[in-house]
Design an enzyme around this catalytic site. Structure first.
Site, mmCIF file in Angstrom:
data_model
loop_
_atom_site.group_PDB
_atom_site.id
_atom_site.type_symbol
_atom_site.label_atom_id
_atom_site.label_comp_id
_atom_site.label_asym_id
_atom_site.label_seq_id
_atom_site.Cartn_x
_atom_site.Cartn_y
_atom_site.Cartn_z
ATOM 1 N N HIS A 105 0.853 -1.192 0.000
ATOM 2 C CA HIS A 105 0.000 0.000 0.000
ATOM 3 C C HIS A 105 0.878 1.228 0.000
ATOM 4 C CE1 HIS A 105 -3.048 2.897 1.214
ATOM 5 N NE2 HIS A 105 -3.902 2.031 0.716
ATOM 6 N N ASP A 155 -8.096 -5.182 -0.021
ATOM 7 C CA ASP A 155 -8.642 -6.011 -1.090
ATOM 8 C C ASP A 155 -8.198 -7.454 -1.041
ATOM 9 O OD1 ASP A 155 -10.299 -4.258 -2.315
ATOM 10 O OD2 ASP A 155 -8.676 -3.290 -3.400
#
Ligand code: ACO
Length: 401
Positions: free
Chosen positions: A280, A337
């Site tokens: 991320h 996700d």
């Protein structure tokens, strides 16, 4: 010729920050995240408390208005959304002409933009009241569009909304009610959807939100700005990652479940393969949303009595990667996700629809950020560049090239 380096000197100091890794684009009051600690707050409230105690409608209100609603405010917000819980029949004609094989995100982006034509008053908005009205219209209509893109992929007739239901139930019924069949709301499924939508509701200046702000900064209308956000979200490095994760887990499963082989591939700099759902831009510790979703995935599979090999593979991948120096050094952890697709799959939602579900969740964040930008009067977004192209040269006629 012109010495471009001198020209550059005249333009003053430019910050070159590819990917805006360390450049603030705005000052915001909406969402705070601490990437090192792995913490996320909506309007100051920790995501863990919000995910456990709130519901999606309340979260939409919180993001849009800055405070949790009291009962009257909640009811009035919900009723306003219900007032617009319909779509012009002409929109059905537009959806009809898309091929059934079209990717739902492309269909969703087009339909969202097309909404502008049927709601012209919501385009040029300047006051807070006009913005709130446009927001409620958008929230009501977008859930239709998400449900209808799903119906389209399945070749099913399009359903209208049901105002006896709350927002998430209404979406669920519009998307999943089969023709001529009794329809029951499964509370386990609706709870799981509610949680997923809440966890996706805002995430400060991510790629799609920055896109909505950038487009909206030209005072483009809300619907067109959101349509651009849908397109940005579609990409596999952003919202499209949830689809890519399941495809990756299925690939590993088909290949005999050799998790270590794929971890090695992800580390190989000569191989473009990445562990989807890992890493991320801002979280350099566990993504707090991933923790909540992992537990929710476990709960829903148990409640629905589903055994999913993909979940086993996901857990193995997580274990192997988190013990691997490559991932540890680069602080690559599972993101939101990594597990969301497993829940969507358990709910019977096709892979191609995963990113549409993300869009439905992210909508209140996009709108709140758009509203904040317009109310604060942020200037038009217009980054600079460092020019590295050709020096001045004379045009050569095509016959002489
Ligand atoms: N698998 C393997 N290596 C990775 C991964 C991954 N998933 N993610 C990052 N890396 C490596 C990079 O190769 C790079 O290594 P290097 O320093 O040796 O060159 C290092 O980690 C840093 O990666 P960057 O790409 O520079 O990080 P950036 O912040 O630009 O990218 C991103 C973040 C796009 C999320 C990236 O981690 C990625 O591609 N992940 C997979 C896709 C994904 O899951 N996206 C969803 C993001 S969450 C969301 O949008 C909801």
């Amino acid at each position: 010729g012109i010495d471009i380096s001198k020209l550059r000197d005249q333009t003053g100091l430019i910050t070159l920050d590819l990917g805006y890794k360390n450049t603030g684009a705005t000052i915001s009051d909406i969402t705070y995240l601490d990437g090192d600690k792995g913490e996320l707050f909506y309007r100051g409230y920790p995501i863990e408390q919000i995910a456990e105690k709130s519901n999606f409608t309340e979260v939409m209100y919180l993001l849009l208005h800055g405070e949790l609603p009291n009962q009257d405010q909640y009811t009035s917000f919900e009723n306003n959304i219900k007032k617009y819980n319909f779509i012009a029949d002409e929109m059905k004609k537009i959806i009809d002409v898309f091929p059934r094989s079209a990717h739902p995100m492309g269909v969703l982006s087009s339909l969202t933009s097309a909404l502008t034509a049927f709601n012209p008053k919501a385009v040029n908005v300047n006051s807070k009241e006009e913005m709130d009205h446009a927001a409620e219209l958008m929230i009501a209509k977008f859930s239709h569009l998400c449900a209808w893109t799903y119906r389209k992929t399945q070749g099913l007739p399009l359903n209208h909304g049901d105002n006896n239901l709350n927002y998430v139930e209404n979406f669920y019924k519009m998307a999943f009610r089969l023709p001529n069949a009794d329809f029951e709301i499964d509370p386990v499924v609706v709870d799981a959807l509610d949680k997923l939508l809440i966890l996706h509701a805002d995430h400060e200046q991510n790629c799609s939100t920055s896109t909505v702000r950038m487009v909206g900064s030209a005072h483009t209308g809300l619907f067109a700005s959101i349509s651009a956000g849908v397109s940005a979200l579609w990409g596999p490095l952003h919202g499209g990652a949830n689809q890519a994760v399941i495809e990756m887990l299925e690939l590993i499963e088909k290949d005999g479940g050799d998790v270590a082989k794929y971890v090695a591939k992800a580390k190989d700099k000569n191989d473009s393969f990445r562990l989807m759902g890992f890493g991320h831009r801002v979280y350099k510790n566990f993504d707090p949303r991933a923790k909540i979703i992992k537990k929710a995935a476990d709960d829903i599979l148990t409640a629905l009595g589903i055994q999913d090999k993909a979940l086993d593979i996901a857990m193995q991948l997580e274990r192997v990667a988190l013990e691997d120096e490559y991932f540890v050094e680069r602080k690559l952890y599972p993101n939101v996700d990594f597990y969301s697709g497993i829940i969507y799959r358990a709910l019977g939602i096709p892979t191609e629809m995963f990113t549409v579900m993300f869009a439905l969740g992210r909508l209140p964040g996009w709108i709140s950020q758009w509203k904040e930008m317009r109310l604060k009067g942020d200037p038009i977004g217009r980054p600079r560049q460092v020019y590295q192209g050709a020096q001045k040269r004379d045009y050569i006629d095509i016959a002489n090239r």
